[in-house]
Design a protein around this motif. Structure first.
Motif, mmCIF file in Angstrom:
data_model
loop_
_atom_site.group_PDB
_atom_site.id
_atom_site.type_symbol
_atom_site.label_atom_id
_atom_site.label_comp_id
_atom_site.label_asym_id
_atom_site.label_seq_id
_atom_site.Cartn_x
_atom_site.Cartn_y
_atom_site.Cartn_z
ATOM 1 N N TRP A 227 -6.262 5.034 6.383
ATOM 2 C CA TRP A 227 -4.912 5.184 6.927
ATOM 3 C C TRP A 227 -4.743 4.691 8.357
ATOM 4 O O TRP A 227 -3.695 4.884 8.951
ATOM 5 C CB TRP A 227 -4.468 6.634 6.831
ATOM 6 N N ALA B 265 -0.454 10.217 9.882
ATOM 7 C CA ALA B 265 -0.499 9.030 9.026
ATOM 8 C C ALA B 265 0.904 8.593 8.621
ATOM 9 O O ALA B 265 1.200 7.394 8.556
ATOM 10 C CB ALA B 265 -1.350 9.307 7.792
ATOM 11 N N ALA C 71 2.464 4.983 9.450
ATOM 12 C CA ALA C 71 2.941 4.148 8.336
ATOM 13 C C ALA C 71 4.461 4.040 8.276
ATOM 14 O O ALA C 71 5.000 3.341 7.426
ATOM 15 C CB ALA C 71 2.419 4.711 7.019
ATOM 16 N N ARG D 89 0.258 12.129 -0.088
ATOM 17 C CA ARG D 89 -0.916 12.030 0.791
ATOM 18 C C ARG D 89 -1.710 13.339 0.791
ATOM 19 O O ARG D 89 -2.940 13.337 0.747
ATOM 20 C CB ARG D 89 -0.491 11.680 2.209
#
Length: 122
Positions: free
Chosen positions: A29, A89, A93, A107
């Protein structure tokens, strides 16, 4: 007594974070190295942990906080830290910045399956 009590609590969080980063799915990640994240130990009675960023800095510095009043044991600290790493993360992202949306749930399920955390406590 909390595992985070004392002056070295933030150092323990950083060490645990860097360890968790080596395991899947975290290792895929692109999470920042621990030295690039600010770790804080709080005395919150309501929040076990939080993740936030400073939006006014050039690279959105990440801040992870874990409450010493809500975290007495190593396994609890690792679970809370892993939870906040999922939020981190998401920010990296750009798939959500708060809450437990579908991306978070996806996730979190991966983290729990690999690392053995109970999804109902995560």
């Amino acid at each position: 007594m909390s595992i985070l009590a004392g002056k070295s609590g933030a150092d323990r969080l950083e060490a645990a974070y860097d360890m968790l980063r080596t395991f899947p799915p975290f290792k895929w990640w692109k999470l920042h190295e621990g030295k690039e994240v600010e770790f804080r130990v709080t005395r919150s009675v309501t929040d076990m942990g939080t993740h936030t960023t400073y939006r006014h800095t050039r690279d959105s510095e990440h801040i992870v906080e874990v409450s010493e009043r809500r975290t007495a044991h190593l396994l609890t600290m690792l679970r809370v830290l892993a939870h906040e790493m999922v939020h981190m993360a998401q920010v990296i992202a750009k798939s959500g910045t708060s809450g437990h949306n579908a991306d978070f749930q996806h996730r979190a399920a991966k983290v729990c399956a690999v690392l053995g955390f109970d999804p109902k406590e995560f």
